[in-house]
Design an enzyme around this catalytic site. Sequence first.
Site, PDB file in Angstrom:
ATOM      1  CG  HIS A 132      44.100  29.362  45.572  1.00 59.35           C
ATOM      2  ND1 HIS A 132      42.985  29.886  44.790  1.00 59.35           N
ATOM      3  CD2 HIS A 132      43.624  29.119  46.722  1.00 59.35           C
ATOM      4  CE1 HIS A 132      42.099  29.931  45.603  1.00 59.35           C
ATOM      5  NE2 HIS A 132      42.360  29.536  46.713  1.00 59.35           N
ATOM      6  N   GLY A 183      44.226  36.632  45.365  1.00 59.07           N
ATOM      7  CA  GLY A 183      42.955  36.380  45.597  1.00 59.07           C
ATOM      8  C   GLY A 183      42.463  35.794  46.951  1.00 59.07           C
ATOM      9  CG  HIS A 184      42.791  32.103  49.979  1.00 56.08           C
ATOM     10  ND1 HIS A 184      43.276  32.443  51.072  1.00 56.08           N
ATOM     11  CD2 HIS A 184      41.974  31.205  49.881  1.00 56.08           C
ATOM     12  CE1 HIS A 184      42.816  31.706  51.967  1.00 56.08           C
ATOM     13  NE2 HIS A 184      41.860  30.811  51.186  1.00 56.08           N
ATOM     14  CG  HIS A 262      36.760  32.488  51.450  1.00 55.80           C
ATOM     15  ND1 HIS A 262      37.794  31.968  52.164  1.00 55.80           N
ATOM     16  CD2 HIS A 262      36.344  31.235  50.575  1.00 55.80           C
ATOM     17  CE1 HIS A 262      37.935  30.850  51.877  1.00 55.80           C
ATOM     18  NE2 HIS A 262      37.060  30.297  51.119  1.00 55.80           N
ATOM     19  CD  GLU A 314      34.585  27.462  50.794  1.00 55.15           C
ATOM     20  OE1 GLU A 314      35.681  27.859  50.344  1.00 55.15           O
ATOM     21  OE2 GLU A 314      34.624  25.868  50.502  1.00 55.15           O
ATOM     22  CD  GLU A 330      36.861  26.405  55.097  1.00 55.66           C
ATOM     23  OE1 GLU A 330      37.999  25.816  54.438  1.00 55.66           O
ATOM     24  OE2 GLU A 330      36.254  27.128  54.340  1.00 55.66           O
ATOM     25  CB  CYS A 398      42.436  23.925  53.207  1.00 57.59           C
ATOM     26  SG  CYS A 398      40.496  23.974  53.248  1.00 57.59           S
ATOM     27  CB  CYS A 399      39.681  21.434  57.207  1.00 54.90           C
ATOM     28  SG  CYS A 399      38.875  22.803  56.601  1.00 54.90           S
TER      29      CYS A 399
END
Length: 634
Positions: A132, A183-184, A262, A314, A330, A398-399
Amino acid sequence: MKHVMRKNAEPVPFTRVKIEDQFWANRIQINKEHTIPFQYQKCKETGRIDAFKLDWKSGIEPVPHIFWDSDVAKWIEAASYSLATCYDPKLDALLDEVIGLIASAQQPDGYLNIYFTVVEPEKRWTDLRDAHELYCAGHLIEAGVAHYEATRKRNLLDVVCRYADYINEVFGPEEHKKKGYCGHPEIELALVKLYRATGEERYLSLSKFFIDERGKEPNYFEEEKKKNGPGYFEELFSTFDNLKEYNQSHKPVREQERVVGHSVRAMYLYSAMADLAKETGDDSLTRACERLWENLHKKNMYITGGIGSTAKHEGFTFDYDLPNETAYAETCAAIGLVFWNHRMLQLDCDGKYADALERALYNGVISGMSLDGKKFFYDNPLASLGDFHRKEWFDVSCCPPNLSRLLASLGQYIYSQNDEEAIVHLYIQGSARLHIGQKDIILKQKTNYPWDGNIFVELELEQPAMFALKLRIPGWAREASVKINGETFDIAHHIEKRYVRIERQWKNKDQVELVLPMPIERVYAHPNVRQNRNCVALQRGPLVYCLEGADNPEPLYAISLPRTSILQAQFDERLLGGMVKITGQALRCDDSDWDGELYRTTPPTAKPFEFTAIPYYAWDNRQPGQMIVWIPEA
């Protein structure tokens, strides 16, 4: 880079929009007064903020996590947006303090990352698949742009520009640079924001490089693992069926046809693709987004706008697989869906994008926060046996700040404009200052949406002006009507992609009345959604409803709704701060005469009772209890 200017709509900045309704204004106020300060305290208590002091030593707990930078960055973004609409000198000073700490952590070469500066500095840029690094960089960049646009201070913007310049020296198509990508996905859309804020083409070019490089063979992540060994999440990721699909690196982005992997990563990737399509005129990216949009919204989305059906990775499983109790959905993914649809809406003013944005916003997004702004859902199931509840914070948080930054900048999703059109996407009471052609226009909305569909629009302008006013007709609105200064307007011959387009010479104080009747509707799932066969969901306007144990006898799965039941909508000012509830006659299976038997050859009897349904976003705000969205239909 070939830079093509396309005539698209532009969002009206949230700083030029005032929200003054009963539904959203209170949420924004709670976000400002409670949630943003609370999240700062959590970031402080958990060590996320002080970690930028770079004084961690081996053996000290907690160990800085690879995600921590992004949590603080999203808090900065939310706080900056809030500051822009309601100045607070204490918050302004606090932001400067945190930004100063972040700036002090920047390395001489411009690098800025807590984990790879103090925990494993020797592994910088060696684990792009898992670690990340670029994701955190993206959120820092977004925070820098948000803070600059809110305050015109460059203290964080200069830091993230220096970091982006360093990243541009490391990654790119040139022979001596790394050909990797994160990757994200996240940095891709952040770089477009940085380009728009600074006008520096190199940031747009770097975003395009990351998008173009993704999915090429040989796969960068596989080569990276051969060279550097297992990644940060190797133990977890080794259990996944298709790791390339998980991080959307299985094909070049222009060849992807199905949503896979994801769900949050997918939304951020598609958002960046839409951004680049707009900035560069790349129709191949637009076409890819359109294909992926169709697959997601027609085969892989919950009725609440939630996406991602499994907790395992996820994300997505296969078409029409939409379990309810185990739905992951999510909160960040629903927020990402809002981001993507908003970007698609600027490319093509098609009401299907605004409908999807609205569905997610009013259901799967705000369900992620309690009504008092103090607790959060990470995932949002569509059924619960009563053991699923919001929490104050998460190890991976994160949310909560993602929700805060969306609420603090909500105004930008309501309107768009170009030289010829003022476009209304969402119906929220308040006002906006638009610039159409060479004219400044104030557009005012008066409405009690989403509780009723009566919307009054008034225009204020210094002198008459010719332009088009476009008003969205939601997909659920079957019998919409429009009046201009009291005279009926013919909608049927002026519909463009679910927007009624009213072009005329507008005068000061002209008024438009839009009526969107809101009957209660029974909604059925596609027959291939096996989990919802013979079930019905209730929807009124943009809101999806649910049954909750606080209002109905448990177990809720013993309830069925006759197809002939008459349903009624009523505003209850005492219910959860005031909302429209749905009531009607339902049936409940009676097990009192089963005498402990598990099976028998005669069907159970059922007794009638009056049920109450509430909007899905409001569930789990009272005493613990069960919840269902999809009700068996008798």
